[in-house]
Scaffold this active site. Structure first.
Site, PDB file in Angstrom:
ATOM      1  N   ASP A  36       0.859  -1.192   0.000  1.00  9.46           N
ATOM      2  CA  ASP A  36       0.000   0.000   0.000  1.00  9.46           C
ATOM      3  C   ASP A  36       0.891   1.236   0.000  1.00  9.46           C
ATOM      4  OD1 ASP A  36      -2.214   1.900   0.591  1.00  9.46           O
ATOM      5  OD2 ASP A  36      -3.321   0.084   1.103  1.00  9.46           O
ATOM      6  N   VAL A  64       0.815   1.732  -6.975  1.00  3.97           N
ATOM      7  CA  VAL A  64       0.607   0.935  -8.198  1.00  3.97           C
ATOM      8  C   VAL A  64       0.699   1.773  -9.473  1.00  3.97           C
ATOM      9  CG1 VAL A  64      -0.756  -0.828  -6.999  1.00  3.97           C
ATOM     10  CG2 VAL A  64      -1.939   1.079  -8.154  1.00  3.97           C
ATOM     11  N   TYR A 155     -14.327   5.822 -13.585  1.00  8.43           N
ATOM     12  CA  TYR A 155     -14.369   4.589 -12.781  1.00  8.43           C
ATOM     13  C   TYR A 155     -14.946   3.427 -13.604  1.00  8.43           C
ATOM     14  CZ  TYR A 155     -15.038   1.718  -8.558  1.00  8.43           C
ATOM     15  OH  TYR A 155     -14.987   0.715  -7.612  1.00  8.43           O
ATOM     16  N   THR A 190     -16.988   0.385   3.123  1.00 11.01           N
ATOM     17  CA  THR A 190     -15.559   0.666   3.350  1.00 11.01           C
ATOM     18  C   THR A 190     -15.342   2.182   3.308  1.00 11.01           C
ATOM     19  OG1 THR A 190     -14.795   0.840   1.061  1.00 11.01           O
ATOM     20  CG2 THR A 190     -15.022  -1.393   1.937  1.00 11.01           C
TER      21      THR A 190
HETATM   22  P1  NAP Z   1     -10.443   1.608   0.506  1.00  9.20           P
HETATM   23  O1  NAP Z   1     -10.923   1.181   1.846  1.00  9.20           O
HETATM   24  O2  NAP Z   1     -10.320   3.060   0.206  1.00  9.20           O
HETATM   25  O3  NAP Z   1      -9.059   0.865   0.220  1.00  9.20           O
HETATM   26  C1  NAP Z   1      -8.286   1.131  -0.917  1.00  9.20           C
HETATM   27  C2  NAP Z   1      -6.816   1.041  -0.543  1.00  9.20           C
HETATM   28  O4  NAP Z   1      -6.047   1.267  -1.747  1.00  9.20           O
HETATM   29  C3  NAP Z   1      -6.398   2.104   0.476  1.00  9.20           C
HETATM   30  O5  NAP Z   1      -5.551   1.558   1.462  1.00  9.20           O
HETATM   31  C4  NAP Z   1      -5.653   3.110  -0.397  1.00  9.20           C
HETATM   32  O6  NAP Z   1      -4.679   3.851   0.320  1.00  9.20           O
HETATM   33  C5  NAP Z   1      -5.006   2.174  -1.406  1.00  9.20           C
HETATM   34  N1  NAP Z   1      -4.519   2.890  -2.577  1.00  9.20           N
HETATM   35  C6  NAP Z   1      -5.042   3.983  -3.180  1.00  9.20           C
HETATM   36  N2  NAP Z   1      -4.271   4.374  -4.199  1.00  9.20           N
HETATM   37  C7  NAP Z   1      -3.228   3.503  -4.245  1.00  9.20           C
HETATM   38  C8  NAP Z   1      -2.088   3.397  -5.081  1.00  9.20           C
HETATM   39  N3  NAP Z   1      -1.842   4.275  -6.066  1.00  9.20           N
HETATM   40  N4  NAP Z   1      -1.209   2.385  -4.848  1.00  9.20           N
HETATM   41  C9  NAP Z   1      -1.416   1.508  -3.841  1.00  9.20           C
HETATM   42  N5  NAP Z   1      -2.480   1.576  -3.011  1.00  9.20           N
HETATM   43  C10 NAP Z   1      -3.374   2.559  -3.218  1.00  9.20           C
HETATM   44  O7  NAP Z   1     -11.402   1.048  -0.643  1.00  9.20           O
HETATM   45  P2  NAP Z   1     -12.130  -0.373  -0.846  1.00  9.20           P
HETATM   46  O8  NAP Z   1     -13.586  -0.093  -0.888  1.00  9.20           O
HETATM   47  O9  NAP Z   1     -11.609  -1.403   0.064  1.00  9.20           O
HETATM   48  O10 NAP Z   1     -11.690  -0.669  -2.349  1.00  9.20           O
HETATM   49  C11 NAP Z   1     -10.854  -1.739  -2.720  1.00  9.20           C
HETATM   50  C12 NAP Z   1     -11.173  -2.110  -4.162  1.00  9.20           C
HETATM   51  O11 NAP Z   1     -12.532  -2.523  -4.263  1.00  9.20           O
HETATM   52  C13 NAP Z   1     -11.003  -0.973  -5.174  1.00  9.20           C
HETATM   53  O12 NAP Z   1     -10.422  -1.453  -6.349  1.00  9.20           O
HETATM   54  C14 NAP Z   1     -12.440  -0.528  -5.432  1.00  9.20           C
HETATM   55  O13 NAP Z   1     -12.605   0.082  -6.691  1.00  9.20           O
HETATM   56  C15 NAP Z   1     -13.137  -1.866  -5.362  1.00  9.20           C
HETATM   57  N6  NAP Z   1     -14.583  -1.783  -5.126  1.00  9.20           N
HETATM   58  C16 NAP Z   1     -15.060  -1.205  -3.986  1.00  9.20           C
HETATM   59  C17 NAP Z   1     -16.433  -1.123  -3.815  1.00  9.20           C
HETATM   60  C18 NAP Z   1     -17.039  -0.491  -2.577  1.00  9.20           C
HETATM   61  O14 NAP Z   1     -18.263  -0.269  -2.589  1.00  9.20           O
HETATM   62  N7  NAP Z   1     -16.284  -0.226  -1.526  1.00  9.20           N
HETATM   63  C19 NAP Z   1     -17.304  -1.633  -4.794  1.00  9.20           C
HETATM   64  C20 NAP Z   1     -16.758  -2.222  -5.945  1.00  9.20           C
HETATM   65  C21 NAP Z   1     -15.384  -2.293  -6.099  1.00  9.20           C
HETATM   66  P3  NAP Z   1      -5.107   5.282   0.975  1.00  9.20           P
HETATM   67  O15 NAP Z   1      -6.247   5.006   1.887  1.00  9.20           O
HETATM   68  O16 NAP Z   1      -3.848   5.714   1.668  1.00  9.20           O
HETATM   69  O17 NAP Z   1      -5.489   6.153  -0.196  1.00  9.20           O
END
Ligand code: NAP
Length: 250
Positions: A36, A64, A155, A190
């Site tokens: 991360d 990334v 997105y 999240t």
């Molecule tokens: P989250 O809690 O915000 O977690 C995302 C993590 O990715 C955070 O630790 C963030 O770090 C890190 N990150 C951001 N930019 C990055 C980079 N350039 N390099 C490495 N790490 C990076 O979000 P989440 O909901 O768990 O999302 C995880 C995945 O699920 C994503 O791909 C999202 O699109 C997908 N998703 C989520 C949902 C939803 O409803 N939550 C639905 C469909 C798909 P920081 O916090 O420091 O920025």
């Protein structure tokens, strides 16, 4: 212990779905790298989990969007752990903006993390896994990889790209013993959803026939299945884990 002896990398592993997946893999016996951003929660989460799991959790800073950092993540993991058996290509950000107001910079940022980042991590994983002759890559897509939604041009473009890139990588990698799949979460509770107000959240809940948002652990369970040998005949799939969100739409 479904992942005993396996080495797993989870990008975006410090928060939300990624963190739940790290915890689930540790419970099932894997050694796990939280990959991360530097300066986020990754170091602290890894230290907390490492204490609980006999030194099986480590943190490696990795953005990334930076090819050199991604390649170093894999080289260092192989040097330390000996192999990379499964990868959750999960790092991602949200992005809501009317398209006519969306500036290049914000559009390109979402694409660079959510689509190009998945490519960089998958490419590095394939190079390692081809040498091993085995491995499982799981890309995090979304229900918004298969359906449109107002104000999410970047997105949805990124996630649609992830779904179809997954199919191509799966076809390429299958003869070399590597499986590539995607998970399509519905809306999951999240920090990614923190930008939404209560009315928006209630509206989103109403789109899921199960009547609630998903939990990070429910996506982690799907990752665990696809990462493990239980999914040995599954490749090129986009596994929707969405509380029925898409069921009435297809
Ligand atoms: P989250 O809690 O915000 O977690 C995302 C993590 O990715 C955070 O630790 C963030 O770090 C890190 N990150 C951001 N930019 C990055 C980079 N350039 N390099 C490495 N790490 C990076 O979000 P989440 O909901 O768990 O999302 C995880 C995945 O699920 C994503 O791909 C999202 O699109 C997908 N998703 C989520 C949902 C939803 O409803 N939550 C639905 C469909 C798909 P920081 O916090 O420091 O920025």
């Amino acid at each position: 212990m479904r992942m005993k002896g396996k080495n797993v990398i989870v990008t975006g592993g410090a928060s939300g779905i990624g963190l739940a997946s790290v915890e689930r893999c540790l419970e099932e016996g894997a050694s796990v790298v939280i990959a991360d951003l530097e300066g986020g929660d990754g170091q602290a989460q890894a230290a907390r989990l490492d204490d609980r799991c006999d030194g099986r959790c480590l943190f490696k800073a990795c953005d990334v969007t930076d090819t050199a950092q991604v390649d170093r993540l894999f080289a260092d993991t192989v040097a330390e752990l000996g192999s990379v058996d499964a990868v959750f290509n999960n790092a991602g950000i949200g992005g809501i903006c009317p398209t006519d107001e969306l500036e290049d910079e914000e559009y390109l940022k979402v694409i660079d993390i959510n689509l190009n980042g998945v490519f960089r991590v998958a490419r590095a994983a394939l190079r390692v896994m081809y040498r091993q002759g085995s491995g499982s890559i799981v890309n995090c897509a979304s229900i918004l990889g298969v359906f449109g939604q107002s104000q999410t041009a970047a997105y949805t473009a990124a996630k649609g790209g992830v779904v179809n890139m997954t199919r191509t990588l799966a076809i390429e990698a299958a003869p070399k013993g590597v499986r590539v799949n995607a998970i399509g979460p519905g809306y999951i509770d999240t920090p990614l959803l923190e930008a939404l107000d209560d009315d928006m959240l209630q509206g989103l809940i109403g789109l899921h026939p199960i009547g609630r948002l998903g939990r990070p652990a429910e996506i982690a369970n799907a990752f665990l299945f696809l990462a493990s040998d239980e999914a040995s005949f599954v490749t090129g799939a986009h596994l929707l884990v969405d509380g029925g969100f898409t069921a009435g739409k297809s």
